[in-house]
Scaffold this active site. Structure first.
Site, mmCIF file in Angstrom:
data_model
loop_
_atom_site.group_PDB
_atom_site.id
_atom_site.type_symbol
_atom_site.label_atom_id
_atom_site.label_comp_id
_atom_site.label_asym_id
_atom_site.label_seq_id
_atom_site.Cartn_x
_atom_site.Cartn_y
_atom_site.Cartn_z
ATOM 1 N N SER A 28 0.823 -1.212 0.000
ATOM 2 C CA SER A 28 0.000 0.000 0.000
ATOM 3 C C SER A 28 0.856 1.261 0.000
ATOM 4 O O SER A 28 1.807 1.390 0.765
ATOM 5 C CB SER A 28 -0.897 0.022 1.236
ATOM 6 O OG SER A 28 -1.804 -1.051 1.231
ATOM 7 N N HIS A 59 -3.508 -0.074 -3.967
ATOM 8 C CA HIS A 59 -2.890 -1.150 -4.741
ATOM 9 C C HIS A 59 -3.298 -0.974 -6.197
ATOM 10 O O HIS A 59 -4.483 -1.001 -6.528
ATOM 11 C CB HIS A 59 -3.360 -2.520 -4.248
ATOM 12 C CG HIS A 59 -2.745 -2.925 -2.951
ATOM 13 N ND1 HIS A 59 -1.692 -3.810 -2.870
ATOM 14 C CD2 HIS A 59 -3.018 -2.558 -1.690
ATOM 15 C CE1 HIS A 59 -1.352 -3.975 -1.609
ATOM 16 N NE2 HIS A 59 -2.144 -3.226 -0.873
ATOM 17 N N HIS A 81 -4.820 -10.641 -1.756
ATOM 18 C CA HIS A 81 -4.820 -10.872 -0.313
ATOM 19 C C HIS A 81 -5.759 -12.027 0.019
ATOM 20 O O HIS A 81 -6.794 -12.213 -0.629
ATOM 21 C CB HIS A 81 -5.301 -9.632 0.447
ATOM 22 C CG HIS A 81 -4.412 -8.438 0.300
ATOM 23 N ND1 HIS A 81 -4.477 -7.610 -0.796
ATOM 24 C CD2 HIS A 81 -3.447 -7.935 1.116
ATOM 25 C CE1 HIS A 81 -3.582 -6.633 -0.641
ATOM 26 N NE2 HIS A 81 -2.953 -6.809 0.510
ATOM 27 N N TYR A 83 -7.791 -12.180 2.394
ATOM 28 C CA TYR A 83 -9.107 -11.706 2.824
ATOM 29 C C TYR A 83 -10.026 -11.320 1.671
ATOM 30 O O TYR A 83 -11.220 -11.111 1.855
ATOM 31 C CB TYR A 83 -8.981 -10.549 3.815
ATOM 32 C CG TYR A 83 -8.280 -9.297 3.294
ATOM 33 C CD1 TYR A 83 -8.873 -8.442 2.364
ATOM 34 C CD2 TYR A 83 -7.025 -8.954 3.763
ATOM 35 C CE1 TYR A 83 -8.241 -7.306 1.911
ATOM 36 C CE2 TYR A 83 -6.382 -7.814 3.329
ATOM 37 C CZ TYR A 83 -6.993 -6.988 2.403
ATOM 38 O OH TYR A 83 -6.348 -5.856 1.964
ATOM 39 N N GLU A 84 -9.488 -11.239 0.468
ATOM 40 C CA GLU A 84 -10.337 -10.898 -0.673
ATOM 41 C C GLU A 84 -11.109 -12.104 -1.195
ATOM 42 O O GLU A 84 -12.168 -11.944 -1.800
ATOM 43 C CB GLU A 84 -9.485 -10.305 -1.796
ATOM 44 C CG GLU A 84 -8.847 -8.969 -1.444
ATOM 45 C CD GLU A 84 -7.884 -8.492 -2.513
ATOM 46 O OE1 GLU A 84 -8.314 -7.669 -3.358
ATOM 47 O OE2 GLU A 84 -6.720 -8.928 -2.519
ATOM 48 N N ALA A 111 2.784 -2.673 4.040
ATOM 49 C CA ALA A 111 2.498 -1.753 5.142
ATOM 50 C C ALA A 111 2.166 -2.600 6.358
ATOM 51 O O ALA A 111 1.456 -3.601 6.245
ATOM 52 C CB ALA A 111 1.331 -0.847 4.780
ATOM 53 N N MET A 206 -1.190 -8.140 6.736
ATOM 54 C CA MET A 206 -2.162 -9.026 6.110
ATOM 55 C C MET A 206 -1.687 -9.549 4.754
ATOM 56 O O MET A 206 -2.507 -9.889 3.898
ATOM 57 C CB MET A 206 -3.495 -8.293 5.948
ATOM 58 C CG MET A 206 -4.075 -7.733 7.225
ATOM 59 S SD MET A 206 -5.590 -6.779 6.916
ATOM 60 C CE MET A 206 -5.841 -6.037 8.531
ATOM 61 N N SER A 207 -0.379 -9.637 4.547
ATOM 62 C CA SER A 207 0.121 -10.081 3.231
ATOM 63 C C SER A 207 1.491 -10.723 3.400
ATOM 64 O O SER A 207 1.889 -11.102 4.497
ATOM 65 C CB SER A 207 0.220 -8.877 2.280
ATOM 66 O OG SER A 207 1.231 -7.975 2.712
ATOM 67 N N ASN A 230 1.613 2.363 11.675
ATOM 68 C CA ASN A 230 0.907 2.614 12.935
ATOM 69 C C ASN A 230 1.463 1.703 14.014
ATOM 70 O O ASN A 230 2.140 0.712 13.715
ATOM 71 C CB ASN A 230 -0.596 2.342 12.768
ATOM 72 C CG ASN A 230 -0.869 0.917 12.307
ATOM 73 O OD1 ASN A 230 -0.804 0.603 11.119
ATOM 74 N ND2 ASN A 230 -1.165 0.045 13.255
ATOM 75 N N HIS A 242 -7.593 1.964 7.393
ATOM 76 C CA HIS A 242 -6.836 1.838 6.139
ATOM 77 C C HIS A 242 -6.403 3.216 5.652
ATOM 78 O O HIS A 242 -5.319 3.356 5.051
ATOM 79 C CB HIS A 242 -7.692 1.152 5.076
ATOM 80 C CG HIS A 242 -6.929 0.863 3.810
ATOM 81 N ND1 HIS A 242 -5.902 -0.060 3.742
ATOM 82 C CD2 HIS A 242 -7.022 1.400 2.561
ATOM 83 C CE1 HIS A 242 -5.406 -0.087 2.511
ATOM 84 N NE2 HIS A 242 -6.070 0.786 1.780
#
Length: 271
Positions: A28, A59, A81, A83-84, A111, A206-207, A230, A242
């Site tokens: 990201s 992305h 990802h 989650y997609e 990120a 998450m990746s 963060n 996000h």
């Protein structure tokens, strides 16, 4: 998978003069790295069978082929990802295609949220190892003994040493740590963050982990870098979103671009 990759690689090879040696997957907010490609040949993922169709803000969805610091590269703007789709194998064919094109080294970026208060937003972290907290694999359903991948030194020690040396030379603060993969898309709870701190994690995201596993099966050397966007849940009073990730990623992108460009220049000189 490999037959499909060979066919897609042949399509790409017809459009580029020099095959890439190094592939980069951008996380990201890292479009600035793609902009560093000289004389790019840009191919939308939609033109490439088996490549992902990103649905996440920040992305892109294209493969950029050209040179950075004189080195032939393939830059993937956007990734699949878990989650997609609920599948961890969304990058398998794309990575196999890069291998078939001639890539020998894969650099992954993402990120991430920091579990360390001394490594806050805007910093870079070099990944030395990972914890697969999601508990799934991109190799589910893959046949043959190659699926039993050795992940000792999955993050190439020599590449890590060279990246650290480049960061020191450029005076770019660079932490190093263990990346913990959560499946997402929701962010982690404070209790989950405490758990992975105990397990030895330094950053969460998450990746990346599925890509590392597939790349090692393919025999690619791997290096990976996180942009810290963060402090993780429970470590700060600031709400996590996000949008915040994108803002912080943009702030760290200049350091990431400088670091990667200088590292690729060394790689091109025989690293």
């Amino acid at each position: 998978m490999f037959e499909e990759a060979a066919a897609t690689a042949a399509m790409i090879r017809d459009r580029v003069a020099t095959p890439p040696r190094v592939a980069l997957v951008l996380g990201s907010g890292l479009g600035a790295v793609a902009e560093a490609v000289v004389d790019p040949q840009i191919i939308p993922y939609g033109d490439l069978p088996g490549f992902p169709r990103p649905s996440v803000a920040g992305h892109g969805g294209s493969l950029s082929l050209g040179k950075i610091a004189g080195l032939p590269v393939a830059v993937l703007q956007g990734r699949a990802h878990f989650y997609e789709s609920g599948r961890a194998d969304g990058m398998n064919l794309a990575l196999a295609t890069l291998k078939a094109l001639g890539c020998e080294h894969l650099i992954l970026t993402n990120a991430a949220g920091s579990l360390r208060e001394d490594v806050g937003p805007g910093r870079l972290m070099l990944i030395r190892d990972h914890i697969n907290f999601a508990g799934v694999s991109p190799l589910f359903g893959v046949g043959g003994n190659e699926r039993f991948v050795d992940l000792v030194d999955a993050y190439d020690p020599d590449a890590r040493a060279r990246i650290k040396a480049v960061a020191e030379r450029l005076s770019i603060p660079l932490a190093e740590g263990v990346y913990v993969w959560f499946c997402g898309p929701h962010f982690e709870t404070p209790a989950e963050i405490k758990a992975v701190q105990i397990l030895g994690g330094d950053a969460v995201g998450m990746s990346t982990v599925p890509e590392v596993i597939v790349a090692r099966m393919l025999g690619l050397r791997v290096a990976a870098l996180s942009m810290i966007t963060n402090l993780a849940a429970g470590l700060s009073d600031q709400a996590i979103s996000h949008e915040q990730t994108m803002r912080s990623a943009t702030g760290a992108a200049a350091d990431m671009t400088r670091l990667l460009t200088a590292y690729l220049e060394e790689f091109g000189d025989g690293a």
